[in-house]
Design an enzyme around this catalytic site. Structure first.
Site, PDB file in Angstrom:
ATOM      1  N   ALA A   8       0.811  -1.233   0.000  1.00  0.00           N
ATOM      2  CA  ALA A   8       0.000   0.000   0.000  1.00  0.00           C
ATOM      3  C   ALA A   8       0.837   1.273   0.000  1.00  0.00           C
ATOM      4  CB  ALA A   8      -0.926  -0.015   1.208  1.00  0.00           C
ATOM      5  N   GLY A  11       1.014   3.124  -5.899  1.00  0.00           N
ATOM      6  CA  GLY A  11       0.103   2.522  -6.873  1.00  0.00           C
ATOM      7  C   GLY A  11      -1.336   2.355  -6.402  1.00  0.00           C
ATOM      8  N   ILE A  12      -1.942   1.259  -6.824  1.00  0.00           N
ATOM      9  CA  ILE A  12      -3.354   0.984  -6.548  1.00  0.00           C
ATOM     10  C   ILE A  12      -3.586   0.822  -5.040  1.00  0.00           C
ATOM     11  CG2 ILE A  12      -5.209  -0.699  -6.942  1.00  0.00           C
ATOM     12  CD1 ILE A  12      -3.766  -1.335  -9.679  1.00  0.00           C
ATOM     13  N   GLY A  13      -2.625   0.199  -4.368  1.00  0.00           N
ATOM     14  CA  GLY A  13      -2.765  -0.010  -2.917  1.00  0.00           C
ATOM     15  C   GLY A  13      -2.813   1.314  -2.172  1.00  0.00           C
ATOM     16  N   TYR A 160       3.549 -14.259 -15.066  1.00  0.00           N
ATOM     17  CA  TYR A 160       2.664 -13.243 -14.472  1.00  0.00           C
ATOM     18  C   TYR A 160       1.221 -13.752 -14.573  1.00  0.00           C
ATOM     19  CZ  TYR A 160       0.406  -8.776 -13.452  1.00  0.00           C
ATOM     20  OH  TYR A 160      -0.375  -7.787 -12.888  1.00  0.00           O
TER      21      TYR A 160
HETATM   22  N1  LIG Z   1      -1.237  -1.585 -12.912  1.00  0.00           N
HETATM   23  C1  LIG Z   1      -1.964  -2.385 -13.672  1.00  0.00           C
HETATM   24  O1  LIG Z   1      -2.254  -2.080 -14.854  1.00  0.00           O
HETATM   25  C2  LIG Z   1      -2.466  -3.694 -13.136  1.00  0.00           C
HETATM   26  C3  LIG Z   1      -3.263  -4.494 -13.979  1.00  0.00           C
HETATM   27  C4  LIG Z   1      -3.762  -5.696 -13.493  1.00  0.00           C
HETATM   28  C5  LIG Z   1      -3.476  -6.092 -12.190  1.00  0.00           C
HETATM   29  N2  LIG Z   1      -2.674  -5.307 -11.398  1.00  0.00           N
HETATM   30  C6  LIG Z   1      -2.409  -5.787 -10.033  1.00  0.00           C
HETATM   31  O2  LIG Z   1      -2.664  -4.738  -9.106  1.00  0.00           O
HETATM   32  C7  LIG Z   1      -1.839  -4.905  -7.950  1.00  0.00           C
HETATM   33  C8  LIG Z   1      -1.178  -3.588  -7.592  1.00  0.00           C
HETATM   34  O3  LIG Z   1      -0.309  -3.228  -8.642  1.00  0.00           O
HETATM   35  P1  LIG Z   1       0.145  -1.726  -8.958  1.00  0.00           P
HETATM   36  O4  LIG Z   1      -0.157  -1.494 -10.381  1.00  0.00           O
HETATM   37  O5  LIG Z   1      -0.356  -0.790  -7.929  1.00  0.00           O
HETATM   38  O6  LIG Z   1       1.734  -1.918  -8.841  1.00  0.00           O
HETATM   39  P2  LIG Z   1       2.885  -1.056  -8.098  1.00  0.00           P
HETATM   40  O7  LIG Z   1       2.576   0.389  -8.189  1.00  0.00           O
HETATM   41  O8  LIG Z   1       4.158  -1.582  -8.646  1.00  0.00           O
HETATM   42  O9  LIG Z   1       2.711  -1.497  -6.578  1.00  0.00           O
HETATM   43  C9  LIG Z   1       3.000  -2.823  -6.181  1.00  0.00           C
HETATM   44  C10 LIG Z   1       3.123  -2.882  -4.675  1.00  0.00           C
HETATM   45  O10 LIG Z   1       3.480  -4.235  -4.320  1.00  0.00           O
HETATM   46  C11 LIG Z   1       4.563  -4.173  -3.410  1.00  0.00           C
HETATM   47  N3  LIG Z   1       5.418  -5.358  -3.409  1.00  0.00           N
HETATM   48  C12 LIG Z   1       6.186  -5.821  -4.410  1.00  0.00           C
HETATM   49  N4  LIG Z   1       6.899  -6.877  -3.979  1.00  0.00           N
HETATM   50  C13 LIG Z   1       6.581  -7.065  -2.675  1.00  0.00           C
HETATM   51  C14 LIG Z   1       6.997  -7.988  -1.683  1.00  0.00           C
HETATM   52  N5  LIG Z   1       7.941  -8.919  -1.928  1.00  0.00           N
HETATM   53  N6  LIG Z   1       6.450  -7.904  -0.448  1.00  0.00           N
HETATM   54  C15 LIG Z   1       5.539  -6.959  -0.172  1.00  0.00           C
HETATM   55  N7  LIG Z   1       5.120  -6.038  -1.058  1.00  0.00           N
HETATM   56  C16 LIG Z   1       5.636  -6.107  -2.298  1.00  0.00           C
HETATM   57  C17 LIG Z   1       5.364  -2.946  -3.857  1.00  0.00           C
HETATM   58  O11 LIG Z   1       6.223  -2.580  -2.803  1.00  0.00           O
HETATM   59  P3  LIG Z   1       7.657  -1.835  -3.038  1.00  0.00           P
HETATM   60  O12 LIG Z   1       7.330  -0.390  -3.082  1.00  0.00           O
HETATM   61  O13 LIG Z   1       8.449  -2.251  -1.854  1.00  0.00           O
HETATM   62  O14 LIG Z   1       8.205  -2.361  -4.343  1.00  0.00           O
HETATM   63  C18 LIG Z   1       4.231  -1.969  -4.120  1.00  0.00           C
HETATM   64  O15 LIG Z   1       3.786  -1.401  -2.915  1.00  0.00           O
HETATM   65  C19 LIG Z   1      -0.861  -6.035  -8.297  1.00  0.00           C
HETATM   66  O16 LIG Z   1      -1.316  -7.232  -7.704  1.00  0.00           O
HETATM   67  C20 LIG Z   1      -0.947  -6.143  -9.807  1.00  0.00           C
HETATM   68  O17 LIG Z   1      -0.660  -7.445 -10.268  1.00  0.00           O
HETATM   69  C21 LIG Z   1      -2.171  -4.115 -11.844  1.00  0.00           C
END
Ligand SMILES: NC(=O)c1ccc[n+]([C@@H]2O[C@H](COP(=O)([O-])OP(=O)(O)OC[C@H]3O[C@@H](n4cnc5c(N)ncnc54)[C@H](OP(=O)(O)O)[C@@H]3O)[C@@H](O)[C@H]2O)c1
Length: 273
Positions: A8, A11-13, A160
């Site tokens: 969180a 990004g989305i979180g 993925y």
């Molecule tokens: N963006 C899209 O278009 C999209 C589309 C479909 C699904 N999703 C899904 O939506 C979710 C959120 O993605 P997002 O787009 O917001 O991506 P993001 O901005 O890259 O955020 C990902 C988050 O996951 C955390 N993370 C990564 N590795 C981790 C670990 N080992 N332990 C704990 N936390 C970890 C990251 O922490 P750090 O800051 O420490 O790296 C970051 O807070 C994901 O599950 C993704 O697969 C996204």
């Protein structure tokens, strides 16, 4: 309500945490990068609404995830909502501390363990909800147990897709098992969202892609409804999408596959339960 969101700090979180805090909720940011989590907490606290805590979570390690889950249970005793959001897209072959392919390990198996460990505290809430971040990319995956440790050729898109299919199947398996309980399980595709998850893509590719992406506030709105909205109180085993079709692949509709993956995953994490 107490709401835990993995990943969180950005990004989305983060956008989901922001919308929940604005609605006066108690949000727990479960993050790997504590500096980024503290920055996020500061921004959220400046809204002067709700409550914002941090817990350290590294889904790349099952022992670390186990420890975090125990700490959460001790510290809070009860949890109303769990949002399994954290995720990575790994362009190259990488493995978790436990030797699993990284996308399978972080996106899915770490969350599988975290969720199992937090079920007792979710059961303490009068009505609890688990929200699973899947993706339309689940169409690119299938469940191939011989690939869980990333032996052989590495196709990042397959891996993925496998991890996101596993998120969706986990939601379906838990929803079936807990149908008569106080806990619901639903999954979503957040849409194509502008976030750091695309950091590994070549800049020109991302530049073109970005034109079709939506801001993080779009899926965050749906996630908030799924987490606390009255309209989601009795919905279970659904897969929805924030701004694209919510079509499920044939694998995602296969409940027997969901049950098998659940049983295999229990075996993979059993010594950490
Ligand atoms: N963006 C899209 O278009 C999209 C589309 C479909 C699904 N999703 C899904 O939506 C979710 C959120 O993605 P997002 O787009 O917001 O991506 P993001 O901005 O890259 O955020 C990902 C988050 O996951 C955390 N993370 C990564 N590795 C981790 C670990 N080992 N332990 C704990 N936390 C970890 C990251 O922490 P750090 O800051 O420490 O790296 C970051 O807070 C994901 O599950 C993704 O697969 C996204």
């Amino acid at each position: 309500m107490k709401i835990l969101i993995t990943g969180a700090n950005t990004g989305i979180g983060f956008a989901s945490a922001e919308q929940l805090v604005k609605q006066g909720q108690h949000v727990i940011l479960a993050c790997r990068n504590i500096q980024k989590a503290q920055d996020a907490q500061k921004k959220l606290r400046s809204l002067n609404q709700g409550q914002v805590d941090i817990v350290s979570l590294d889904l790349n390690s099952l022992v670390s995830t186990q420890k975090t889950a125990d700490e959460i249970a001790d510290r809070y005793g009860v949890l109303d909502v769990l949002i399994n959001n954290a995720g990575v897209f790994s362009k190259t072959k990488q493995r978790t501390k436990d030797g699993f392919e990284q996308q399978f390990g972080v996106n899915y198996l770490g969350h599988f363990l975290l969720t199992q460990k937090l079920l007792p505290v979710l059961r303490q809430a009068p009505q609890a909800r688990i929200v699973h971040l899947a993706s339309i990319a689940h169409w690119a995956g299938s469940i191939k147990p011989h690939t869980f440790h990333a032996k052989g050729f590495y196709n990042p898109v397959f891996y993925y897709g496998q991890s996101k299919l596993a998120n969706l199947l986990f939601s379906n398996a838990l929803a079936e098992q807990m149908a008569a309980s106080s806990i619901t399980n639903n999954a979503l595709h957040p849409g194509g969202v502008a976030s750091d998850i695309y950091r590994d893509l070549p800049k020109p590719v991302y530049g073109v892609m970005k034109l079709g992406l939506v801001p993080t506030s779009v899926p965050a709105k749906l996630i908030c409804q799924m987490a606390i909205g009255d309209e989601w109180a009795n919905r279970n085993a659904e897969y929805v999408s924030a701004h694209m079709p919510n079509w499920k692949s044939p694998h995602a509709k296969n409940q027997q596959l969901a049950r098998e993956l659940y049983a295999q995953s229990m075996t993979l994490v059993e010594k950490f339960l």
